[in-house]
Design an enzyme around this catalytic site. Sequence first.
Site, short mmCIF file in Angstrom:
data_model
loop_
_atom_site.label_atom_id
_atom_site.label_comp_id
_atom_site.label_asym_id
_atom_site.label_seq_id
_atom_site.Cartn_x
_atom_site.Cartn_y
_atom_site.Cartn_z
CD GLU A 185 -2.98 -1.45 2.01
OE1 GLU A 185 -2.61 -0.69 3.62
OE2 GLU A 185 -3.65 -1.70 2.25
CD GLU A 263 -4.88 -5.67 2.78
OE1 GLU A 263 -5.71 -5.35 3.07
OE2 GLU A 263 -3.45 -6.06 3.23
#
Length: 651
Positions: A185, A263
């Site tokens: 991320e 995710e």
Amino acid sequence: MAPEKLPCFPSLLLSLLTLLLPQADTRSFVVDPDNDRFLLDGVPFRYVSGSLHYFRVPRVLWADRLLKMRLSGLNAVQFYVPWNYHEQQPGVYNFNGSRDLTAFLQEAARVKLLVILRPGPYICAEWEMGGLPSWLLRKPKIRLRTSDPDFLTAVDAWFKVLLPKIYPWLYHNGGNIISIQVENEYGSYRSCDFTYMKHLAGLFRALLGDKILLFTTDGPEGLRCGSLQGLYTTVDFGPADNMTKIFTLLRHYQPRGPLVNSEYYTGWLDYWGQNHSTRSVPAVTKGLENMLKLGASVNMYMFHGGTNFGYWNGADEKGRFLPITTSYDYDAPISEAGDPTPKLFALRNIISKFQEVPLGPLPPPSRKMRLGPLTLRLDGDLLAFLDLLCPRGPIHSVLPLTFEAVKQDRGFMLYRTHLTHTVFEPTPLWVPNNGLHDRAYVMVDGVFQGVLERNIRHKVFLMGNLGARLDILVENMGRLSFGSNSSDFKGLLEPPILGQTMLIKWMMFPLKIDNLVKWWFPLQLPKSTQPQAPSGPTFYSTTFPILGSIGDTFLYLPGWTKGQVWINGFNLGRYWTKRGPQQTLYVPRPLLFPRGTLNKITVLELENVPPQLQIQFLDKPILNSTLHKTYIYSLLTDTVSVPEPMRLSGH
């Protein structure tokens, strides 16, 4: 002539069998861009995966958790590698016991789970400093997660140890690792240092070769800075998000190939002082089914959350400092104690519509045990054990030093000075510029005065005579693990001020509490040294047998305030009964000694104890009991301004 040909027949048969059997050099996991899918050994493939973190589960329970994931219909497991868990000191590597990465890969292989590996170097994971080792901060000007030479030198050295260990486990080498994430991320970090990302990609290629699929993961808002040409781009989002909108955005960065949600949130993390997070079963199952209908590959985060044992929890900065609870249950399909939940069975039903699910029932919940109440005895206040807690003695400095400056990575450090004048009236002790990280327990001549807390409680009022001893025990509540560009130094970052006087001439005692609990207790102090009305940082303990069948259990400390717990020398984690939401600590059965052996529990209570020094072991957890009104009131009365609204973090 015929007999002359017979010796060749076994050789010919062996050659034919060799061609028929799958070989390492014929194994492959690749993207088929023309058909927007993955190919596993040339056959169309879609993974339905779940996240599990080996570092949050005792090693003896790895096999149990992985088997339950496979029986749930998953064909892959996704997990991080926390750098700071394996290299706690520079150049000293630990891959033994609960850190045996190879053993975890073997356990996954035994139950036929493929692996999606996320080695960082930054992982978030709500883990201490996002997996980065705190010794990096011994260079105070280091710029984390950038092309800063100091950071890259450390990263390169780490990956030159880690990546060769996983190279034999790559799928095309005969192992079960089908893909590897680069960073994590990164688009949420706001540095947008493409030189850094290119350096990592080059390092992975140099050490792992060209055959392994490398990918990135970001939330929708992070795709611009987190993705990199040459790496496969994936996204993450939860059941409440607009799937169509997010996948459409993903196509701007990854025009061809399968859609991937790396995710998909089955639950969420918990912060101390807020309510336990949940995600409804219908919402989670509906979102999964919609993605699978699109042909997307999905990883569910988390499928089994586990526990932030010891001091390993991370923290967020969302208008104020928010440390994460010891429990990482996450409202996941497999509970913190490893039990199947209704969410698991509902997800299994959805998965069975799209791919084969192993036959047979899931193992039933583990046996749970109740015990107590048990009465603890007072061992003595923390200051009485200072020589054992810091056997090398204090570090002297005119101004206070941070944890990092004295190489104290986690836990607690005691700061000591003496009053330079008599303070006749209650006078505020405070740390300017919010320079306390994170929570301090203040004592004058051994008497507990109160608490200072980052962002929340800024002052304690003191009185004392000239020469009185001022002790400030500072607790590292977990370094920031998500999205921050600042290094999260711990301890006293600024000299405290008493009234208008800056306090100087400090002694720093880096405390090794785990060593005291493991090697020195039980110790009996002379009764005269024990406080009459104990408050402030104090040790309590007791021993107890287990007379019946042993089982998993949940430690409950009703009426206790905040502290740390050890069972048989193992650091179980933090409790914060007064703030919540978590009221019980998960105690895995393997930590307990069976019939015939005494178990030892040690508690370090940091503030105040109940009238009855009792604890209990329950057969059910209590994860959602926050004294919400009390906590919010304290925020509004103790802070200068109301905290900003929070935004959800990523992982």
